[in-house]
Design a protein around this motif. Structure first.
Motif, PDB file in Angstrom:
ATOM      1  N   GLY A 192       3.743  -3.213   1.540  1.00 13.18           N
ATOM      2  CA  GLY A 192       3.669  -4.510   1.966  1.00 13.18           C
ATOM      3  C   GLY A 192       3.964  -5.377   0.565  1.00 13.18           C
ATOM      4  N   ALA A 193       3.882  -6.588   0.854  1.00 13.66           N
ATOM      5  CA  ALA A 193       4.315  -7.576  -0.056  1.00 13.66           C
ATOM      6  C   ALA A 193       2.992  -8.364  -0.332  1.00 13.66           C
ATOM      7  N   ILE A 194       2.682  -8.510  -1.684  1.00 14.63           N
ATOM      8  CA  ILE A 194       1.750  -9.592  -2.102  1.00 14.63           C
ATOM      9  C   ILE A 194       2.501 -10.342  -3.065  1.00 14.63           C
ATOM     10  N   GLY A 195       2.282 -11.768  -2.930  1.00 17.45           N
ATOM     11  CA  GLY A 195       3.176 -12.774  -3.588  1.00 17.45           C
ATOM     12  C   GLY A 195       4.413 -12.487  -3.678  1.00 17.45           C
ATOM     13  N   GLY A 196       5.046 -11.855  -2.746  1.00 22.15           N
ATOM     14  CA  GLY A 196       6.619 -11.684  -2.866  1.00 22.15           C
ATOM     15  C   GLY A 196       6.825 -10.381  -3.708  1.00 22.15           C
ATOM     16  N   LYS A 197       5.759  -9.575  -4.187  1.00 26.77           N
ATOM     17  CA  LYS A 197       5.832  -8.298  -4.686  1.00 26.77           C
ATOM     18  C   LYS A 197       5.813  -6.933  -3.747  1.00 26.77           C
ATOM     19  N   GLN A 198       6.437  -6.124  -3.948  1.00 22.17           N
ATOM     20  CA  GLN A 198       6.335  -5.079  -3.073  1.00 22.17           C
ATOM     21  C   GLN A 198       5.335  -4.168  -3.672  1.00 22.17           C
ATOM     22  N   VAL A 199       4.310  -3.694  -2.757  1.00 23.42           N
ATOM     23  CA  VAL A 199       3.277  -2.622  -3.434  1.00 23.42           C
ATOM     24  C   VAL A 199       3.309  -1.696  -2.331  1.00 23.42           C
ATOM     25  N   LYS A 200       3.066  -0.358  -2.866  1.00 21.33           N
ATOM     26  CA  LYS A 200       2.790   0.952  -2.130  1.00 21.33           C
ATOM     27  C   LYS A 200       1.349   1.347  -2.456  1.00 21.33           C
ATOM     28  N   VAL A 201       0.821   2.024  -1.351  1.00 23.72           N
ATOM     29  CA  VAL A 201      -0.474   2.539  -1.673  1.00 23.72           C
ATOM     30  C   VAL A 201      -0.546   3.793  -0.735  1.00 23.72           C
ATOM     31  N   GLN A 202      -1.118   4.960  -1.390  1.00 27.47           N
ATOM     32  CA  GLN A 202      -1.245   6.220  -0.778  1.00 27.47           C
ATOM     33  C   GLN A 202      -2.614   6.569  -0.797  1.00 27.47           C
ATOM     34  N   TYR A 203      -3.241   7.050   0.167  1.00 29.45           N
ATOM     35  CA  TYR A 203      -4.718   7.351   0.215  1.00 29.45           C
ATOM     36  C   TYR A 203      -4.996   8.527   1.451  1.00 29.45           C
ATOM     37  N   GLY A 204      -5.943   9.373   1.063  1.00 25.45           N
ATOM     38  CA  GLY A 204      -6.619  10.472   2.143  1.00 25.45           C
ATOM     39  C   GLY A 204      -7.507   9.455   3.120  1.00 25.45           C
ATOM     40  N   SER A 205      -7.353   9.507   4.262  1.00 23.13           N
ATOM     41  CA  SER A 205      -8.342   8.626   5.338  1.00 23.13           C
ATOM     42  C   SER A 205      -9.301   9.678   6.049  1.00 23.13           C
ATOM     43  N   PRO A 206     -10.511   9.555   5.287  1.00 27.37           N
ATOM     44  CA  PRO A 206     -11.678  10.207   6.005  1.00 27.37           C
ATOM     45  C   PRO A 206     -12.208   9.467   7.124  1.00 27.37           C
TER      46      PRO A 206
END
Length: 190
Positions: free
Chosen positions: A55-69
């Motif tokens: 997604g974008a935060i303040g026009g900057k692209q951000v990627k997050v990867q996580y394990g979802s327990p």
């Protein structure tokens, strides 16, 4: 009889080699799927699914990867996830964030790159959120080393009346929001 056994051994050996190479090809396909996964999608099936959000935060692209327990009827805060100890903020390998432009997190600049995200939950008061330069840790907080911390900030959790079964990390215009069980932890990012 010896010739038949020799032929059978060769056929079995070729079949076994083919099977191994097919498994190797399938593994690389899973890895490729991970790098090309669309936003907010499960990219691997396991007890705590690996998720990737963008997604974008303040026009900057951000990627997050996580394990979802999942909660699965367990007591999470202060038990499964102890208070006052570093937590990998997910399951399995370390949760990580990636971005190409500097981000301003709680008034402090985090240079572009990939960082693992750890948290230190507290029973009351703000939680510590840690961005660490070692982002590819296979066993999360078990390999965490404080000397690789790049930035530490605090975030104030809120507690909801309803419970969310599976952990989620959302990229929203104001930053990241971590939700699990009754926790709602917003991390302000500009």
């Amino acid at each position: 009889m010896t010739t038949k056994l020799s032929v059978l051994a060769i056929v079995l050996g070729i079949s076994f080699c083919w099977l191994l190479s097919s498994c190797g090809e399938q593994k690389s396909t899973v890895e490729n799927d991970l790098s090309e996964a669309p936003s907010d999608e499960v990219v691997e099936t396991r007890a705590s699914p690996l998720r990737r959000v963008e997604g974008a935060i303040g026009g900057k692209q951000v990627k997050v990867q996580y394990g979802s327990p999942a909660v699965k009827g367990r007591k999470i805060w202060g038990d499964l996830v102890p208070y006052n100890e570093v937590w990998r903020t997910g399951a399995n390998e370390a949760t990580h964030i990636e971005f190409a432009q500097p981000l301003l997190i709680s008034g402090q600049t985090l240079p572009p790159g990939k960082y693992s995200i750890f948290t230190i939950p507290r029973e009351s008061g703000p939680w510590t959120v840690i961005f660490n330069s070692e982002w590819d840790l296979e066993h999360g907080h078990y390999q965490y080393k404080e000397e690789h911390d790049v930035l530490r900030v605090t975030a104030e959790p809120t507690w909801e009346s309803s419970s969310q079964e599976s952990l989620s990390i959302e990229v929203v215009p104001q930053g990241l929001v971590i939700k699990w069980e009754k926790l709602n932890l917003p991390i302000t990012i500009e």
